[in-house]
Design a protein around this motif. Structure first.
Motif, mmCIF file in Angstrom:
data_model
loop_
_atom_site.group_PDB
_atom_site.id
_atom_site.type_symbol
_atom_site.label_atom_id
_atom_site.label_comp_id
_atom_site.label_asym_id
_atom_site.label_seq_id
_atom_site.Cartn_x
_atom_site.Cartn_y
_atom_site.Cartn_z
ATOM 1 N N GLN A 144 3.237 -10.134 9.116
ATOM 2 C CA GLN A 144 3.345 -10.202 10.580
ATOM 3 C C GLN A 144 1.962 -10.127 11.223
ATOM 4 N N ALA A 145 1.099 -9.280 10.680
ATOM 5 C CA ALA A 145 -0.250 -9.152 11.216
ATOM 6 C C ALA A 145 -1.021 -10.456 11.025
ATOM 7 N N VAL A 146 -0.858 -11.082 9.854
ATOM 8 C CA VAL A 146 -1.517 -12.379 9.595
ATOM 9 C C VAL A 146 -1.040 -13.415 10.600
ATOM 10 N N GLU A 147 0.248 -13.402 10.886
ATOM 11 C CA GLU A 147 0.825 -14.363 11.841
ATOM 12 C C GLU A 147 0.283 -14.142 13.250
ATOM 13 N N GLN A 148 -0.162 -12.925 13.530
ATOM 14 C CA GLN A 148 -0.769 -12.630 14.836
ATOM 15 C C GLN A 148 -2.270 -12.917 14.832
ATOM 16 N N GLY A 149 -2.772 -13.405 13.688
ATOM 17 C CA GLY A 149 -4.172 -13.803 13.615
ATOM 18 C C GLY A 149 -5.123 -12.748 13.108
ATOM 19 N N LEU A 189 -3.526 -0.855 10.089
ATOM 20 C CA LEU A 189 -2.446 -0.319 9.256
ATOM 21 C C LEU A 189 -2.928 0.685 8.219
ATOM 22 N N GLY A 190 -4.226 0.704 7.976
ATOM 23 C CA GLY A 190 -4.766 1.658 7.003
ATOM 24 C C GLY A 190 -4.740 1.166 5.569
ATOM 25 N N VAL A 191 -4.395 -0.122 5.384
ATOM 26 C CA VAL A 191 -4.349 -0.685 4.029
ATOM 27 C C VAL A 191 -5.711 -0.532 3.350
ATOM 28 N N GLY A 192 -5.712 0.007 2.161
ATOM 29 C CA GLY A 192 -6.948 0.109 1.387
ATOM 30 C C GLY A 192 -7.882 1.222 1.819
ATOM 31 N N CYS A 219 0.861 -1.187 0.000
ATOM 32 C CA CYS A 219 0.000 0.000 0.000
ATOM 33 C C CYS A 219 0.895 1.235 0.000
ATOM 34 N N LEU A 220 0.922 1.900 -1.134
ATOM 35 C CA LEU A 220 1.773 3.088 -1.251
ATOM 36 C C LEU A 220 1.177 4.268 -0.489
ATOM 37 N N CYS A 221 -0.135 4.384 -0.502
ATOM 38 C CA CYS A 221 -0.771 5.533 0.174
ATOM 39 C C CYS A 221 -0.428 5.569 1.659
ATOM 40 N N LYS A 222 -0.421 4.396 2.283
ATOM 41 C CA LYS A 222 -0.189 4.320 3.727
ATOM 42 C C LYS A 222 1.188 3.753 4.064
ATOM 43 N N ALA A 223 2.000 3.533 3.040
ATOM 44 C CA ALA A 223 3.362 3.015 3.217
ATOM 45 C C ALA A 223 3.381 1.743 4.067
ATOM 46 N N VAL A 224 2.551 0.774 3.650
ATOM 47 C CA VAL A 224 2.491 -0.507 4.352
ATOM 48 C C VAL A 224 3.204 -1.559 3.513
ATOM 49 N N THR A 225 4.075 -2.313 4.169
ATOM 50 C CA THR A 225 4.876 -3.309 3.452
ATOM 51 C C THR A 225 4.262 -4.703 3.555
#
Ligand code: FES
Length: 55
Positions: free
Chosen positions: A16-21, A31-34, A4-10
């Motif tokens: 890592q978030a998926v791994e935390q469930g 994270l503001g993705v999307g 996500c370029l708008c929110k600079a999410v890698t």
């Protein structure tokens, strides 16, 4: 790699978030993705599905 370029999410932050469930909705909220232009939504969802299947 930025997903996500708008929110600079890698990719690493999303994985890592998926791994935390976290779901897409939770990742979106945290994270503001999307939440800006929205063009990363489909690729982020795909990335979450793929990473979830590898866990
Ligand atoms: Fe993610 Fe624009 S690239 S909201």
């Amino acid at each position: 790699m930025y997903v996500c370029l708008c929110k600079a999410v890698t990719q690493q932050q999303i994985e890592q978030a998926v791994e935390q469930g976290d779901s897409y909705a939770q990742i979106r909220q945290k994270l503001g993705v999307g939440t800006d232009c929205g063009c990363c939504g489909q690729s982020a969802k795909q990335m979450i599905r793929e990473h979830t299947s590898r866990l």
